[in-house]
Structures are given as C-alpha cells and as structure tokens.
Design an enzyme around this catalytic site. Structure first.
Site, short mmCIF file in Angstrom:
data_model
loop_
_atom_site.label_atom_id
_atom_site.label_comp_id
_atom_site.label_asym_id
_atom_site.label_seq_id
_atom_site.Cartn_x
_atom_site.Cartn_y
_atom_site.Cartn_z
N ARG A 84 0.83 -1.03 -0.19
CA ARG A 84 -0.09 -0.12 -0.14
C ARG A 84 0.81 1.35 -0.12
O ARG A 84 1.61 1.52 0.91
CB ARG A 84 -0.94 -0.04 1.15
CG ARG A 84 -1.51 1.23 1.44
CD ARG A 84 -2.60 1.24 2.42
NE ARG A 84 -3.09 2.71 2.67
CZ ARG A 84 -2.91 3.76 3.44
NH1 ARG A 84 -2.38 3.29 4.73
NH2 ARG A 84 -3.79 4.50 3.56
N HIS A 128 -2.50 11.23 0.39
CA HIS A 128 -2.08 11.07 1.71
C HIS A 128 -1.34 12.13 2.27
O HIS A 128 -0.09 12.39 2.52
CB HIS A 128 -0.90 9.99 1.93
CG HIS A 128 -0.71 9.19 3.25
ND1 HIS A 128 -0.91 7.78 3.60
CD2 HIS A 128 -0.35 9.76 4.50
CE1 HIS A 128 -0.65 7.66 4.68
NE2 HIS A 128 -0.12 8.71 5.18
N GLU A 173 -6.97 9.00 6.02
CA GLU A 173 -7.23 9.66 7.20
C GLU A 173 -7.70 11.20 7.20
O GLU A 173 -6.82 11.99 7.54
CB GLU A 173 -5.88 9.63 8.24
CG GLU A 173 -5.43 8.20 8.57
CD GLU A 173 -4.03 8.01 9.34
OE1 GLU A 173 -3.53 9.00 9.58
OE2 GLU A 173 -3.89 6.79 9.79
N ASN A 299 -7.44 2.31 9.79
CA ASN A 299 -5.99 2.34 10.46
C ASN A 299 -6.26 2.32 11.86
O ASN A 299 -6.88 3.46 12.41
CB ASN A 299 -5.40 3.61 10.19
CG ASN A 299 -4.99 3.72 8.37
OD1 ASN A 299 -4.94 2.75 7.94
ND2 ASN A 299 -4.53 4.91 7.96
N TYR A 301 -4.41 2.25 15.63
CA TYR A 301 -3.08 2.39 16.57
C TYR A 301 -3.29 2.48 17.83
O TYR A 301 -2.49 1.66 18.68
CB TYR A 301 -2.24 3.63 16.22
CG TYR A 301 -1.85 3.73 14.70
CD1 TYR A 301 -0.51 3.21 14.47
CD2 TYR A 301 -2.50 4.23 13.81
CE1 TYR A 301 0.07 3.03 13.26
CE2 TYR A 301 -1.77 4.23 12.40
CZ TYR A 301 -0.59 3.78 12.30
OH TYR A 301 -0.08 3.51 11.03
N GLU A 354 -3.26 0.21 8.08
CA GLU A 354 -2.18 0.47 8.96
C GLU A 354 -2.38 -0.07 10.34
O GLU A 354 -3.40 0.16 10.87
CB GLU A 354 -2.11 2.22 9.09
CG GLU A 354 -1.53 2.63 7.55
CD GLU A 354 -1.40 4.38 8.15
OE1 GLU A 354 -1.03 4.87 9.19
OE2 GLU A 354 -1.42 4.90 6.99
O1 IFM Z 1 3.00 7.82 9.80
C1 IFM Z 1 1.68 7.99 9.75
C2 IFM Z 1 0.59 7.85 8.69
O2 IFM Z 1 1.49 8.59 7.73
C3 IFM Z 1 -0.39 7.86 8.79
N1 IFM Z 1 -0.89 7.27 9.85
C4 IFM Z 1 -0.36 7.05 11.22
C5 IFM Z 1 1.15 6.73 10.93
C6 IFM Z 1 1.93 7.01 12.15
O3 IFM Z 1 1.88 8.15 12.72
#
Ligand code: IFM
Length: 447
Positions: A84, A128, A173, A299, A301, A354
């Site tokens: 990706r 992005h 995002e 995504n 985290y 992600e």
């Molecule tokens: O590096 C970033 C990415 O560009 C977008 N999502 C979160 C990642 C970590 O912060």
C-alpha cells in the site's frame, strides 16, 4: 514460546488473506522537485524549521524515488502479498490543476511494473496529505473547488492505472487533514481554526464522493474505497462528564466520517456539539458522498481515552506505550470492528490498512532487535482474529511501515519501520520484526 507456537496462529487466518506493508509518498519518496514535480503543502510547511521537531524535511526522505527497485526487492524478500503506497498528486499534476506531468506518471508506472514482476499487488491511496501547493494558494481544502480538482485527479489515475492495481483509496485519514492540518496547526498547512477544520472535513468527504463517481465512470476494475483512522473512545471513569466526552469523541471522529458515507448525514450528537461551527452543506452533497464503497480501510493504533478531569486521569496503559507516547491497546481493535459492524449493516470488507508502532530502535552489529514491535504486531493480529471469528469480514492487514520514514511533525526521530533506514547512507537493514513478519507470512505456505 516455541518457534512453531509463534507462527501457528498464521493458520487461523484464511489462506487468501492479504499480508502487506504500507508507506506514503511524502514520507519516503524524497526527490521533492525531480522531473517536473511541483511543491506540496508539506514541502512548504517544512520550510519553517519550527514546524518539525528535528527541523528536517522530506526533500530526500528514504530516497525511494531513486531506490524503489531495492525497496520492491526488500518487499519480495519478505514475501508480502501487497504493497500500500500513495501517489504524490504534485508529481503527476504539479499545480493540482491543468497539465499532467508524464514523468511523474512514468515513475508510478515503473513502480507498478516492478511490483508486478514480483507478484506484489498494489493498493494505492490518492491523497496522503501532500496537496499541491498550487491548490493551497487557491484556498486548499477550505475551497470547495478543490474537491472537484481532486475528482479530476482521481479520474486520470483510475483511467491510467485502474486495471493495474488491486485497490484505490481516495483519502488516507481525512480526520488528520482536517483536525491536525486546520484544527491545531500541527500538520500542513498549519491552520488553527476549529470552524475551518470542520468545513474542510466536509470538503474532503465531498471530494471522496466525487472521486468515487469519477473513477467508476472510467470503468476501473480496482476496488474503490477510503482509509479512515479509527478508534474506540473510552471514558476514564464512570462520571457523566467522562461518559459524555467519550460519546462525543466517538461521534466527532469516527461517526463523522462513517455516517455520511453509510447513512447520508452527519451524526446528530456531533452536529449539535459543533453548533455554529457546523459545516456549510449544499443540497445534494450527501447524495454525492453516500457512494457504495468496495472496501473500508481502517487504520488502528490506539484507543481514545476520555477524561474531563483537570489534570486528566491517565490511561492505564497496561501493555505500555509506544515511542509516540500512544497507549498500546490491542483489545480496542475487535471492539471497534464489532461496533462498526453493528452500526453499519452495509459495512463492506475491511482491510486493516495501517497498524504498527514507533520504537526507539538502534542498530547494533548490523542488527536491530525490536521485540516490542513483534509483540505489538502479534497482539494486534490475535485481536484482529477475534473480530474475524465474531463475524467481521476482514480481508487483509498492512503493517505500518515498511521503512523508517519521515514521521510528519516528528521528523525522522520516530521509527515506525520494520526495515531500519540509516538516513546518512540510505542503508536498509531488516529489523527482527521484519524477519518475524517474513516467517509469519511464510508459515501460511505450509498450511
Ligand atoms: O505515519 C503515519 C501515517 O502517515 C498515517 N497514519 C499514522 C502513521 C503513524 O503516525
């Protein structure tokens, strides 16, 4: 844990599950003005050294523009199914409007050829965060017209590459573009204005809908969708204030982007909370935005921890925090996915586009030991499997990131890669996590 136990749970995933890695253009390409590329808002933002913690910029980054073959070979050595990456809009259309730059398209065409040679499927993202500066000069995402320029760009990419890639995501995002770019000035273009950030979020959604239609018009065979950063929002305590805060946070962040796409309106709670800052919406906008998408990119985290107290009640962080200071909370992933499945009956197949962690990695004797990252990925994959067992249709997982890279306003200080990059020499070194991921993917072959 025995070696076989470490990799055994690979066989719990469907045999055709997509295992991938992810990057983005500005974070790795460098070559900021090569072969006719125009400047982007991140090139401009980095000119003010105070904007980036280590004063760095993306002019060279991982020099991927010149080293893409080496990087594709690395991916092939890891055995990934898919890659990706995003396209730099200003590379293919320097001003964001008007003439196309053939040399820019040639770069992505060569990259797609190199991936195809290694049987690595391409998942591309159109945006992005690196808006052509020319469009920013016309008002950027605050200008409704930018959404129409984005649709022109999407149409052209789909026309040229739609049959060579497996998937095209419109945005990565959009929450970040709106909230960090226009809300708190941490990201380009560096605006701090809540009302503007909410209007920008509407224009981003509008541009997504326009782009979906434009790409479908040219008959692209790629799956089309969008990538959102998502989280659950947990109240720090049982107090009404904390619970209200968590509910609002989820509405203004997750539902704000999901509801228009799946339900054709903004979430009532968030709209009410935004009051006079609510966006200007034209008649027919929601009909444009509410396009059927073929996949949702999620995504994940961390979770959002909501405490109204002063000072706030800290998150428990039972599994620790990453080098970004983000709480590690794998439990939130199945919770989020199940919530989405319940709230949106038309939820299409999901890709985890992600997931990964920044770690204070150091290279010693040609090796990088990052057991923390292996544990992070492992725990999130186990959590993901829980969601799948409970009925969520997830078709792939993209580890963020293939390479250490330019982590936006943190510069190069935060390392997210499974491959270490020595920025002085551009030497790539597989970290232990890359070796682990390789073995994990390979374990499928014996299934
Ligand atoms: O590096 C970033 C990415 O560009 C977008 N999502 C979160 C990642 C970590 O912060």
């Amino acid at each position: 844990m025995t070696k076989s136990a470490q990799f055994d749970f690979q066989n719990d995933f469907p045999h055709d599950f997509t295992w991938g890695v992810a990057t983005s253009s500005f974070q790795i390409e460098g070559a900021w003005d090569a072969d006719g590329k125009g400047p982007s808002i991140w090139d401009t933002f980095c000119l003010d050294k105070a904007n980036i913690k280590d004063g760095s910029d993306g002019t060279v980054a991982c020099d991927h523009y010149h080293r893409y073959r080496e990087d594709v070979a690395l991916m092939a050595s890891l055995g990934v199914d898919a890659y990706r990456f995003s396209m730099a809009w200003a590379r293919v259309q320097p001003d964001g409007k008007g003439a196309w730059n053939e040399a820019g398209f040639d770069f992505y065409s060569r990259l797609l050829d190199a991936l195809a040679e290694k049987n690595i499927r391409a998942h591309i993202t159109l945006y992005h965060w690196d808006l052509p500066q020319g469009l920013q000069d016309d008002g950027g995402w605050l200008n409704r017209d930018t959404a129409y320029r984005f649709a022109d760009y999407a149409r052209e990419v789909a026309r040229r590459f739609g049959d060579r890639v497996e998937a095209i995501a419109t945005h990565n995002e959009p929450w970040c573009t709106a909230n960090l770019g226009y809300g708190n000035a941490q990201f380009a273009p560096g605006v701090r204005d809540l009302k503007q950030s909410i209007q920008v979020s509407h224009h981003l959604l509008l541009s997504h809908g326009l782009a979906m239609t434009a790409m479908r018009e040219v008959g692209s065979s790629a799956k089309l969708g969008i990538v959102l950063n998502q989280w659950t929002a947990d109240a720090a305590t049982d107090s009404q204030a904390d619970r209200d805060m968590a509910e609002f946070e989820y509405a203004r962040s997750v539902q704000w982007f999901m509801d228009p796409i799946f339900k054709g309106h903004y979430p009532e709670l968030a709209l009410r909370g935004h009051g006079d800052n609510a966006p200007v919406v034209h008649d027919g906008d929601f009909a444009i935005i509410q396009q059927k998408i073929d996949f949702l990119g999620c995504n994940y985290y961390f979770r959002s921890w909501c405490s109204a107290a002063v000072p706030p009640v800290p998150a428990p962080a039972r599994h620790g925090v990453t080098d970004m200071g983000w709480e590690i909370f794998p439990e939130g992933l199945p919770e989020l996915l199940l919530k989405l499945k319940a709230e949106y009956p038309d939820l299409p197949p999901v890709y985890i586009t992600e997931n990964g962690m920044a770690n204070a990695d150091t290279i010693e004797g040609g090796q990088v030991h990052d057991p923390e990252r292996i544990a992070y990925v492992r725990s999130h994959l186990a959590a993901l499997k829980e969601a799948m067992d409970a009925g969520v249709n997830v078709q792939g997982y993209f580890l963020w990131s293939l390479l250490d890279n330019f982590e936006w306003n943190s510069g190069y200080a935060k390392r997210f890669g499974i491959v270490h990059v020595d920025y002085a020499t551009q030497q790539r070194t597989l970290k232990d996590s890359a070796l682990w991921y390789r073995e994990f993917i390979a374990a499928r072959a014996t299934a």
